[in-house]
Design an enzyme around this catalytic site. Sequence first.
Site, PDB file in Angstrom:
ATOM      1  N   ARG A  19       0.823  -1.216   0.000  1.00  0.00           N
ATOM      2  CA  ARG A  19       0.000   0.000   0.000  1.00  0.00           C
ATOM      3  C   ARG A  19       0.857   1.265   0.000  1.00  0.00           C
ATOM      4  O   ARG A  19       0.579   2.184  -0.790  1.00  0.00           O
ATOM      5  CB  ARG A  19      -0.978  -0.036   1.173  1.00  0.00           C
ATOM      6  CG  ARG A  19      -2.119  -1.040   0.979  1.00  0.00           C
ATOM      7  CD  ARG A  19      -3.034  -1.105   2.184  1.00  0.00           C
ATOM      8  NE  ARG A  19      -2.313  -1.573   3.365  1.00  0.00           N
ATOM      9  CZ  ARG A  19      -2.821  -1.580   4.593  1.00  0.00           C
ATOM     10  NH1 ARG A  19      -4.055  -1.132   4.799  1.00  0.00           N
ATOM     11  NH2 ARG A  19      -2.120  -2.034   5.606  1.00  0.00           N
ATOM     12  N   ASN A  37      -6.372  -2.926   1.518  1.00  0.00           N
ATOM     13  CA  ASN A  37      -6.327  -4.392   1.519  1.00  0.00           C
ATOM     14  C   ASN A  37      -7.738  -4.924   1.673  1.00  0.00           C
ATOM     15  O   ASN A  37      -8.552  -4.356   2.408  1.00  0.00           O
ATOM     16  CB  ASN A  37      -5.505  -4.911   2.705  1.00  0.00           C
ATOM     17  CG  ASN A  37      -4.012  -4.794   2.479  1.00  0.00           C
ATOM     18  OD1 ASN A  37      -3.563  -4.592   1.358  1.00  0.00           O
ATOM     19  ND2 ASN A  37      -3.248  -4.925   3.546  1.00  0.00           N
TER      20      ASN A  37
END
Length: 749
Positions: A19, A37
Amino acid sequence: MTEARRIRVRGQVQGVGFRPFIWQLAQRFDITGQVLNDPEGVLIFAQGVALDAFTTAIRTDAPPLARVDAVESAPCEALGTDSFDIVASTGAGAETRVTPDAATCGDCLAEIRDPADRRFGYAFANCTHCGPRFTILRALPYDRGQTTMAPFNMCDACRAEYENPADRRFHAQPVACADCGPRVWVEPESDGDPITDAADRLLNGQVLAIKGLGGFHLACDATNAKTIATLRERKRRPAKPFALMGTLDMIRRYASVGPADEALLADAAAPVVLLEATGDSLPDGIAPDQITLGWMLPYTPLHHLLLTAVNRPLVMTSGNLSGEPQVIGNQEARDKLGAFADAFVMHDREIARRLDDSVERADPPMILRRARGRVPGTLPLPEGFDDAPQVAAYGGQMKSAICLIKNGQALLGHHLGELDEALTYDAFLQADADYADLFDHKPELVACDLHPDFRASVHARGKGLPVVEVQHHHAHLASCLAENGWPLDGGEVAGIILDGTGLGADGTVWGGEVLLGDYHGFERHAWLKPAPLIGGDMASREPWRNALARLDQAGLHDWADALFGDQPLAMARMAMDKGLNAPLCSSAGRLFDAVAACLGICPKRQSYEGEAAMRLEALAQKAPPDEISFYYDITATGPNIDPSEMWATIRYDLSNGVSAEIIALRFHSALARVFAQAAGDLVSVKQAKAVVLSGGCFQNALLHRLTCEWLTAMKIDVRVLAHKTTPANDGGLALGQAVIAAARHLTNR
């Protein structure tokens, strides 16, 4: 023109800094939107002008621990935001993979060595590029609250790193420092620094139980012969090789390290790597009668700090009672390892699941034990398995491992051990529940070995699902095919399957076979002439029994009497004559035992599984290279591969002063030649499209090499498929069972 896309990234993309990587890409390409996620992996909503370049960079510039299997992109509505944000994980279930534990990265290592850094000397430094993953994970998605780091509240400094997308510790779930994280101590406690205390104890000849990532090790000074002997005596482990840990400079002092070896040692998985012992000598007690040593680099900050303080290599062997799983809990260690260890190096970060060290070889590349650092990595299923159902496969009785199939991937679980041991079976049951829960796995069918009494097979039949029973050696063949990406309908191959024992399709015991087959089925094309397993399972522990059976079969009763006269030969022969607990068996592994016994290698009893064969291989590796072209007569008449004529020649050579090293090499060459010929013939007549090498005997590097050389010498155009990323031994059986079950389902639907 500005556009918006919904981008799905699948693969090993959680817990690897993915990320923040996407956030940084967004700054680079002036992209707005968000990333999160979820159960399927990483989901991105992106808008901007440079979306094509942004999407390409997701694949090409991914973080070092990531594995991107797919990047799927589709238009979506604009988000109406002028920033790019990392948002919280969403959703239940688990469609993505968990990252294996990774060795300490260079940046973290530099910090713990820098007196000016706030993590100087801290034994639990980590970031998104390294540190514990699977061993601390309790549930998915991979967030701190789902790990054993949940009890440790981050200090302000760690929290600032954790929340800064530009920091390499952004959302590194185990992030900590000495002010807020786990701590290490030594028992019995003493004043001063625990690392210094532990190092002093090691240098003074003590045995320490050290808590690592996946369990405890028993450690001692690898240069101290007396301490090594003490450890062997305490653990009642007279000969099985000990693993070693050292820096690369230390390893080079005692072993040959080529480029491939160095790359494998430095891999993020930090496996134990088998290396040829050269240079300075270490005590013989580390690996009696072996020419290789198992080395690993330190893979946690704690290990690095200890090695720096000791400044010499350490023995690092599994902390467990004989036959039991590795110890993982602090109190469990006190209870079970107290008789072995003089002191304990403890810490207060719990281990969620035990993982032994992986054991590997670089040349030829192979995995002997698949565990820490490799699990739970997955393999993509070959072409044709796209619509495979969810399958759970339970492997064999020895070197147990579980395999799950889901969404085009196969997850081969970690090495568990021998299921005869009650605590190992408990660990097997826990692993079954654990993997199913972690990966939201709901199998439609299960697979197991053909042997009805294996604990894994009984467990499979008790699941209340359709059961696919798979013959042992067919599973070996299929596991190698799957690992090598052989298509579902890729055609038949010739499988040279050499191992210990497995129940055959005809009810007899197999172990030295040439199979013609694929995922769908097989024919037994050739096999080693069967000989009685005198005493059943006792034959695998006492090599003289296998030698007696083979020598009597060859008409050399007098030589057997001379070699093994101190054994109960009359009783053994009666058992053979009457077929009492002496089933016929074609095992190549037992043939290795028989040759070893005739050369005086642990004829009465093996102190660990495979000892005779390993010592025979080590002996053969010492023979002059020009002896490689000589071999004994192992004849192939029809499907029968008969070693009977070989024994008289071995006896003759021994009586004429031929060295045991040369005899061992000639045997290896003979066995490789006759099986290569049988398999190669199937390729020559176009019945087989490739040759597969599988079964535990192919973890013998010399046999592996000689078989490939004999296949090459046949001057046929043949592709040889061998194991590289899954074990050739029974640790890979579950993968083969799973793909065979899936193939049958796809064929019969």
